[in-house]
Design a protein around this motif. Sequence first.
Motif, PDB file in Angstrom:
ATOM      1  N   LYS A 233       0.823  -1.211   0.000  1.00 39.40           N
ATOM      2  CA  LYS A 233       0.000   0.000   0.000  1.00 39.40           C
ATOM      3  C   LYS A 233       0.858   1.262   0.000  1.00 39.40           C
ATOM      4  CE  LYS A 233      -3.604   2.379   2.650  1.00 39.40           C
ATOM      5  NZ  LYS A 233      -4.471   2.315   3.856  1.00 39.40           N
ATOM      6  N   GLY A 234       1.895   1.279   0.852  1.00 38.15           N
ATOM      7  CA  GLY A 234       2.760   2.456   0.926  1.00 38.15           C
ATOM      8  C   GLY A 234       3.471   2.732  -0.382  1.00 38.15           C
ATOM      9  N   GLN A 235       3.978   1.672  -1.010  1.00 35.82           N
ATOM     10  CA  GLN A 235       4.679   1.823  -2.290  1.00 35.82           C
ATOM     11  C   GLN A 235       3.722   2.292  -3.381  1.00 35.82           C
ATOM     12  OE1 GLN A 235       6.687  -1.738  -3.473  1.00 35.82           O
ATOM     13  NE2 GLN A 235       7.423  -0.891  -5.404  1.00 35.82           N
ATOM     14  N   LEU A 236       2.518   1.729  -3.393  1.00 41.29           N
ATOM     15  CA  LEU A 236       1.511   2.146  -4.369  1.00 41.29           C
ATOM     16  C   LEU A 236       1.148   3.617  -4.168  1.00 41.29           C
ATOM     17  CD1 LEU A 236      -1.102  -0.761  -4.557  1.00 41.29           C
ATOM     18  CD2 LEU A 236       0.272   0.124  -6.443  1.00 41.29           C
ATOM     19  N   GLN A 237       0.964   3.995  -2.912  1.00 41.27           N
ATOM     20  CA  GLN A 237       0.587   5.377  -2.602  1.00 41.27           C
ATOM     21  C   GLN A 237       1.657   6.356  -3.063  1.00 41.27           C
ATOM     22  OE1 GLN A 237       0.150   6.318   1.611  1.00 41.27           O
ATOM     23  NE2 GLN A 237      -1.651   7.551   1.126  1.00 41.27           N
ATOM     24  N   GLN A 238       2.904   6.012  -2.811  1.00 41.93           N
ATOM     25  CA  GLN A 238       4.003   6.878  -3.225  1.00 41.93           C
ATOM     26  C   GLN A 238       4.044   7.033  -4.742  1.00 41.93           C
ATOM     27  OE1 GLN A 238       7.860   5.492  -1.988  1.00 41.93           O
ATOM     28  NE2 GLN A 238       8.859   7.441  -2.418  1.00 41.93           N
ATOM     29  N   GLY A 239       3.887   5.913  -5.450  1.00 45.66           N
ATOM     30  CA  GLY A 239       3.927   5.948  -6.907  1.00 45.66           C
ATOM     31  C   GLY A 239       2.771   6.728  -7.503  1.00 45.66           C
ATOM     32  N   MET A 240       1.553   6.485  -6.992  1.00 49.86           N
ATOM     33  CA  MET A 240       0.378   7.174  -7.515  1.00 49.86           C
ATOM     34  C   MET A 240       0.405   8.653  -7.154  1.00 49.86           C
ATOM     35  SD  MET A 240      -2.621   4.330  -6.850  1.00 49.86           S
ATOM     36  CE  MET A 240      -3.871   5.313  -7.704  1.00 49.86           C
ATOM     37  N   GLN A 241       0.960   8.974  -5.966  1.00 52.15           N
ATOM     38  CA  GLN A 241       1.069  10.373  -5.553  1.00 52.15           C
ATOM     39  C   GLN A 241       2.027  11.118  -6.479  1.00 52.15           C
ATOM     40  OE1 GLN A 241      -0.244  11.153  -1.804  1.00 52.15           O
ATOM     41  NE2 GLN A 241      -0.899  12.680  -3.288  1.00 52.15           N
ATOM     42  N   GLN A 242       3.151  10.468  -6.801  1.00 52.74           N
ATOM     43  CA  GLN A 242       4.120  11.082  -7.689  1.00 52.74           C
ATOM     44  C   GLN A 242       3.550  11.260  -9.089  1.00 52.74           C
ATOM     45  OE1 GLN A 242       7.185  12.296  -6.746  1.00 52.74           O
ATOM     46  NE2 GLN A 242       7.129  13.183  -8.781  1.00 52.74           N
ATOM     47  N   GLN A 243       2.785  10.279  -9.544  1.00 52.42           N
ATOM     48  CA  GLN A 243       2.159  10.368 -10.870  1.00 52.42           C
ATOM     49  C   GLN A 243       1.146  11.516 -10.909  1.00 52.42           C
ATOM     50  OE1 GLN A 243       0.013   6.842 -12.025  1.00 52.42           O
ATOM     51  NE2 GLN A 243       0.077   7.357 -14.194  1.00 52.42           N
ATOM     52  N   ALA A 244       0.348  11.639  -9.841  1.00 47.48           N
ATOM     53  CA  ALA A 244      -0.641  12.715  -9.771  1.00 47.48           C
ATOM     54  C   ALA A 244       0.045  14.074  -9.723  1.00 47.48           C
ATOM     55  CB  ALA A 244      -1.532  12.520  -8.549  1.00 47.48           C
ATOM     56  N   LEU A 245       1.127  14.163  -8.968  1.00 51.85           N
ATOM     57  CA  LEU A 245       1.876  15.414  -8.863  1.00 51.85           C
ATOM     58  C   LEU A 245       2.487  15.792 -10.217  1.00 51.85           C
ATOM     59  CD1 LEU A 245       3.141  17.735  -7.243  1.00 51.85           C
ATOM     60  CD2 LEU A 245       5.021  16.178  -6.656  1.00 51.85           C
ATOM     61  N   SER A 246       3.066  14.818 -10.896  1.00 57.11           N
ATOM     62  CA  SER A 246       3.670  15.079 -12.212  1.00 57.11           C
ATOM     63  C   SER A 246       2.629  15.582 -13.202  1.00 57.11           C
ATOM     64  CB  SER A 246       4.336  13.811 -12.747  1.00 57.11           C
ATOM     65  OG  SER A 246       5.395  13.408 -11.904  1.00 57.11           O
ATOM     66  N   GLN A 247       1.438  14.983 -13.157  1.00 59.03           N
ATOM     67  CA  GLN A 247       0.355  15.404 -14.041  1.00 59.03           C
ATOM     68  C   GLN A 247      -0.090  16.824 -13.720  1.00 59.03           C
ATOM     69  OE1 GLN A 247      -2.949  12.686 -14.125  1.00 59.03           O
ATOM     70  NE2 GLN A 247      -4.217  14.009 -15.410  1.00 59.03           N
ATOM     71  N   PHE A 248      -0.196  17.125 -12.423  1.00 54.11           N
ATOM     72  CA  PHE A 248      -0.595  18.466 -11.996  1.00 54.11           C
ATOM     73  C   PHE A 248       0.427  19.503 -12.455  1.00 54.11           C
ATOM     74  CE2 PHE A 248       0.082  21.753  -8.702  1.00 54.11           C
ATOM     75  CZ  PHE A 248      -1.097  22.458  -8.852  1.00 54.11           C
ATOM     76  N   VAL A 249       1.709  19.204 -12.260  1.00 57.64           N
ATOM     77  CA  VAL A 249       2.765  20.139 -12.664  1.00 57.64           C
ATOM     78  C   VAL A 249       2.750  20.344 -14.173  1.00 57.64           C
ATOM     79  CG1 VAL A 249       5.262  20.493 -12.782  1.00 57.64           C
ATOM     80  CG2 VAL A 249       4.231  19.634 -10.674  1.00 57.64           C
TER      81      VAL A 249
END
Length: 259
Positions: A233-249
Amino acid sequence: MKLNVSCLFAALLLVSGAAFAADKPIAKVNGAAISAAVNEALIDEQVQQGAQVNDELKKAARDELIRREVLAQDAHKQGLDKKSEVAARMELARQAVLVGYYVDQWIKTHPISDDKLKAEYDRRITGMKDMEYKARHILVEKEDDAKAIITKLQTGAKFEDLAKDSKDTGSKDNGGELGWSLPQNYVQPFADALRKLEKGKFTTVPVQTQFGYHVIMLEDTRKPEPPKFEDVKGQLQQGMQQQALSQFVAEMVSKAKVE
């Protein structure tokens, strides 16, 4: 106690005095106040690097800030802050801190829900269609050497014994054993050959890769056991958070007027 002070933090000390003038100072150097907020920031930086908050750390932080304030004041007197290369680095440091806090705040206000994490977990588990393979291999430099090994295997030689001459130092002492792995973890020609093998069989034609020529034996196959959701769960959360952040930027940059 010696503090591990980043270059980024040191650069910020050159411009920190005015920004935190309203805070209660922890010390004054030639009349210039050292802010409690700056002191807390330095302590927090050390804690993030594994230090424990105690009287020794607090004293070391105060002493470090005093030393740096003395040096910063002299740097100002010499006009170093006016030099273009120094000003440029100070600006980069300022931006890095500001952007870092901005990103932290964005992540806190845009968390990935458990429902989305579970959906992504289920999607990945469903995609685990490939079998795991337990294999051995012997790696040699020349094709003729690989052919000679195949001939010896066909006449009853043991794979483990022949593997002692393998170029792969990581597996040669274990009879060429590679353990359990998904085929996509190997280079393409190796993976393709592995998928075609039957249990207990070896390749009758040398398999060429960028590493040399392989003779491969398949020992067993199994359906991979997916990890538990809570374990990843933690690894998934980190990856999805980074993907969402990259998309936002990326969206922010696309909307910006860049000339």
